[in-house]
Structure formats: C-alpha cells, structure tokens
Design a protein around this motif. Structure first.
Motif, mmCIF file in Angstrom:
data_model
loop_
_atom_site.group_PDB
_atom_site.id
_atom_site.type_symbol
_atom_site.label_atom_id
_atom_site.label_comp_id
_atom_site.label_asym_id
_atom_site.label_seq_id
_atom_site.Cartn_x
_atom_site.Cartn_y
_atom_site.Cartn_z
ATOM 1 N N PRO A 1 0.828 -1.203 0.000
ATOM 2 C CA PRO A 1 0.000 0.000 0.000
ATOM 3 C C PRO A 1 0.863 1.252 0.000
ATOM 4 C CG PRO A 1 -0.578 -1.467 1.823
ATOM 5 C CD PRO A 1 0.614 -2.054 1.172
ATOM 6 N N ARG A 2 0.287 2.332 -0.476
ATOM 7 C CA ARG A 2 1.070 3.548 -0.646
ATOM 8 C C ARG A 2 1.761 3.985 0.649
ATOM 9 N NH1 ARG A 2 1.094 7.153 -4.871
ATOM 10 N NH2 ARG A 2 2.359 8.977 -4.398
ATOM 11 N N HIS A 3 1.090 3.802 1.788
ATOM 12 C CA HIS A 3 1.700 4.278 3.031
ATOM 13 C C HIS A 3 2.949 3.488 3.403
ATOM 14 C CE1 HIS A 3 -1.039 1.084 4.663
ATOM 15 N NE2 HIS A 3 0.020 0.850 5.404
ATOM 16 N N SER A 4 3.162 2.325 2.747
ATOM 17 C CA SER A 4 4.358 1.535 3.063
ATOM 18 C C SER A 4 5.625 2.159 2.494
ATOM 19 C CB SER A 4 4.198 0.101 2.538
ATOM 20 O OG SER A 4 4.191 0.073 1.117
ATOM 21 N N PRO B 1 -0.903 8.523 5.051
ATOM 22 C CA PRO B 1 -1.125 7.929 6.376
ATOM 23 C C PRO B 1 -1.619 6.492 6.272
ATOM 24 C CG PRO B 1 -2.920 9.410 5.815
ATOM 25 C CD PRO B 1 -1.880 9.572 4.743
ATOM 26 N N GLY B 2 -1.116 5.657 7.174
ATOM 27 C CA GLY B 2 -1.554 4.280 7.252
ATOM 28 C C GLY B 2 -2.268 4.033 8.565
ATOM 29 N N MET B 3 -2.615 2.780 8.832
ATOM 30 C CA MET B 3 -3.368 2.447 10.035
ATOM 31 C C MET B 3 -2.598 2.829 11.300
ATOM 32 S SD MET B 3 -4.729 -1.289 11.266
ATOM 33 C CE MET B 3 -3.061 -1.926 11.485
ATOM 34 N N PHE B 4 -1.305 2.544 11.331
ATOM 35 C CA PHE B 4 -0.541 2.815 12.536
ATOM 36 C C PHE B 4 -0.381 4.319 12.776
ATOM 37 C CE2 PHE B 4 0.773 -1.529 11.503
ATOM 38 C CZ PHE B 4 0.462 -2.144 12.715
ATOM 39 N N ALA C 1 -2.738 6.459 12.151
ATOM 40 C CA ALA C 1 -4.013 6.858 12.770
ATOM 41 C C ALA C 1 -4.052 6.471 14.229
ATOM 42 C CB ALA C 1 -5.166 6.206 12.000
ATOM 43 N N LEU C 2 -3.536 5.279 14.564
ATOM 44 C CA LEU C 2 -3.520 4.841 15.958
ATOM 45 C C LEU C 2 -2.581 5.704 16.778
ATOM 46 C CD1 LEU C 2 -3.473 0.961 15.470
ATOM 47 C CD2 LEU C 2 -5.399 2.372 16.233
ATOM 48 N N GLN C 3 -1.422 6.024 16.192
ATOM 49 C CA GLN C 3 -0.462 6.839 16.909
ATOM 50 C C GLN C 3 -1.040 8.203 17.261
ATOM 51 O OE1 GLN C 3 2.554 5.797 17.990
ATOM 52 N NE2 GLN C 3 2.789 7.778 19.028
ATOM 53 N N ALA C 4 -1.871 8.709 16.346
ATOM 54 C CA ALA C 4 -2.477 10.013 16.574
ATOM 55 C C ALA C 4 -3.428 9.995 17.776
ATOM 56 C CB ALA C 4 -3.211 10.477 15.317
ATOM 57 N N MET C 5 -3.899 8.795 18.135
ATOM 58 C CA MET C 5 -4.829 8.680 19.283
ATOM 59 C C MET C 5 -4.099 8.564 20.620
ATOM 60 S SD MET C 5 -7.443 5.961 17.483
ATOM 61 C CE MET C 5 -8.534 5.876 18.912
ATOM 62 N N VAL C 6 -2.778 8.339 20.567
ATOM 63 C CA VAL C 6 -2.015 8.201 21.819
ATOM 64 C C VAL C 6 -1.790 9.571 22.435
ATOM 65 C CG1 VAL C 6 0.178 7.454 22.804
ATOM 66 C CG2 VAL C 6 -0.876 6.135 20.944
ATOM 67 N N PRO C 7 -2.171 9.742 23.685
ATOM 68 C CA PRO C 7 -1.954 11.048 24.340
ATOM 69 C C PRO C 7 -0.463 11.402 24.343
ATOM 70 C CG PRO C 7 -3.386 9.643 25.653
ATOM 71 C CD PRO C 7 -2.821 8.777 24.573
ATOM 72 N N GLN C 8 -0.185 12.605 23.990
ATOM 73 C CA GLN C 8 1.183 13.085 23.985
ATOM 74 C C GLN C 8 1.514 13.753 25.317
ATOM 75 O OE1 GLN C 8 3.240 12.430 21.302
ATOM 76 N NE2 GLN C 8 1.451 11.215 20.683
ATOM 77 N N PRO C 9 2.757 13.593 25.795
ATOM 78 C CA PRO C 9 3.108 14.243 27.075
ATOM 79 C C PRO C 9 2.996 15.760 26.953
ATOM 80 C CG PRO C 9 5.046 13.323 25.958
ATOM 81 C CD PRO C 9 3.840 12.847 25.220
ATOM 82 N N SER C 10 2.478 16.356 27.984
ATOM 83 C CA SER C 10 2.291 17.815 27.975
ATOM 84 C C SER C 10 3.582 18.507 28.360
ATOM 85 C CB SER C 10 1.167 18.203 28.939
ATOM 86 O OG SER C 10 1.441 17.712 30.229
#
Length: 280
Positions: free
Chosen positions: A257-260, A266-269, A271-280
């Motif tokens: 796939p293109r994201h590879s 953007p690929g699946m990972f 999108a998931l990474q974007a959901m991980v809370p980032q340290p403030s």
C-alpha cells in the motif's frame, strides 16, 4: 549486437512497448517482423529505423493471421528465434456483474488466446534454433486487484500460467518461455481505452502521464524502454537459465500500500499513533 542475424517477431509493434522493443532489437542486429493492425503506425515504424524491420499487417484476434505471420517470417529467413507476444488493449471495462459474453470473449481472444496461438504457430519454426525463446506480455494486473478492469486482469493471469505451462511443454525442444509484468507505463493504452474526443486526447495523456510520475516508489512513470530492456534480457543468452517465470517491471508499485513507501500517505498505525496522548 546480441541479436545479429536472429529473426524476431513482435506483435502490437506499431506503438508503445512494442514499437520501442522493435527499435531496440533492430539496433542490435535482429531481423524484426513487426506485426500490428495499425498499418500507418507500422509503416512509420519501418521508416524510423535503419535496421531490418519488416512490417506485417496482423490482427491477432484472427488466428489465421497469426499463423500467416509466423509462416512468413520463417519462410523469409529460415526460422524464428524470438517471439514477443505483446499485442493488446484494455478490453472490456465492465465489472463482473455487468460484463456480457461478447465483451468477455473479445478480451480473452485479444489478450490470452492470441498469446497461446502465437506460441502454437511459432514453435514449428523454432525447434532446433539455439537460444529460441518466447516473451509474453502480462501485467501487474495479474498480481492483484485495483490495476485494471476484471476481464483484462483475468486474461493476464492466464498469460502468466500459460507461460509456465508452455515452458514445461517446450523444454524438450530447448525453447524458453517467460512473461513480463509491466507497471504504470507511459503509453496510449489508458486513453485509447476511453471514448475521448480526438481534440482532448493529448491533454488526457498528459494527465495520465502526470499521475504515472507519482504512482510508485520510483519517482517517475515507466517508459516503454524500461519494458523493452527486460524483454531483450529475457530473450538473450544472459537469461539462458530462466524459463517458466515472470519478471515484474513496475517501479515498485506492487511493493505494498502507498503508506508503506510514501511518508506523506497515512496508514493504520499513523491513525492509531495520533490517538495516543502526547506528554504535555
């Protein structure tokens, strides 16, 4: 001059991949029988080269014309050394739930039966010729969905397996058979498949070619010369230990796939990474 004095038959010779391959074989000393139903294109091809190119009008959906082509090349030169079964077009574009039998059969006749009959009627003229070989045009459409209409893809899968079966059948004669799977190559196959008014064809080509430059990891569209080079390798003594397989020449488009391979896609990972809370 790897092919000096060799007799080479190429179908679909008047444009695109076929045309470029004719010119390259002729430049390396081959006697090239360039076959196509496009008479004007075939005649201009002959005028373009200083090599020995002999144009033969041929519609590969007519088996009698295929036989006549092979018989003529052999009668003129004493035999055939290389056949590049290349003629083709996009064929019927309808999905499987809409295509009719006529469209299906027409696509199979053009893309698959023509290859089988090209082999069938060339073999008698290739027996006993050292290094004799076939190269058949398949496609990356044979390797997965999303690259072509259904009937085209199925026919090209058939070309791959036909090449393998023919390699087994013809090994006893020392004849090699291989296939080539082009990727997104800059030819007129894309625009000719659509009913585009003549005055818009050139603009449509430029749109397609621009897309080709960005379609795969190698950051340019494929050129007919890229495919011609592989055809000549497969037909040459350097490939003497290669038979019954296929070579993919696609700039890496089938890697995944293109994201590879495209960091901007953007690929699946991602999108998931974007959901991980980032340290403030």
């Amino acid at each position: 001059m790897r092919f000096a004095g060799k007799t080479v038959v190429i179908t679909g010779a008047a444009s695109g991949i076929g045309r470029e391959t004719v010119l390259k074989f002729a430049a390396e000393g081959a006697i090239v029988y360039a076959a196509d139903r496009d008479v004007a294109g075939g005649e201009s091809l002959v005028a373009e080269t200083n090599g020995d190119v002999r144009f033969v009008p041929c519609d590969v959906t007519d088996v009698a014309q295929i036989k006549a082509l092979m018989d003529r090349a052999a009668a003129d030169t004493g035999g055939i050394d290389v056949v590049f079964n290349n003629a083709g077009a996009a064929g019927a574009r309808e999905p499987i739930d809409e295509i009719d039998a006529e469209g299906w059969d027409g696509t199979m006749d053009l893309l698959l039966r023509s290859v089988a009959m090209g082999i069938r009627y060339a073999v008698p003229h290739m027996k006993g010729r050292p290094g004799a070989s076939f190269v058949n045009t398949a496609s990356i459409a044979a390797l997965g969905t999303g690259y072509s209409p259904t009937a085209y893809a199925v026919a090209k899968v058939g070309v791959l397996h036909l090449s393998k079966m023919a390699a087994a059948d013809l090994a006893k004669y020392g004849i090699r058979v291989n296939a080539i799977c082009p990727g997104f190559i800059k030819t007129n196959i894309f625009t000719s498949a659509l009913e585009i008014p003549e005055e818009h064809v050139e603009a449509a080509k430029q749109v397609v070619f621009s897309m080709a430059d960005q379609a795969q990891p190698v950051a340019r569209g494929g050129q007919p010369a890229d495919i011609a080079a592989m055809v000549m390798f497969l037909a040459s003594p350097e490939a003497g230990f290669i038979t019954g397989t296929h070579m993919v020449v696609d700039g890496g488009i089938t890697i995944g796939p293109r994201h590879s391979w495209d960091p901007e896609a953007p690929g699946m990972f991602d999108a998931l990474q974007a959901m991980v809370p980032q340290p403030s």
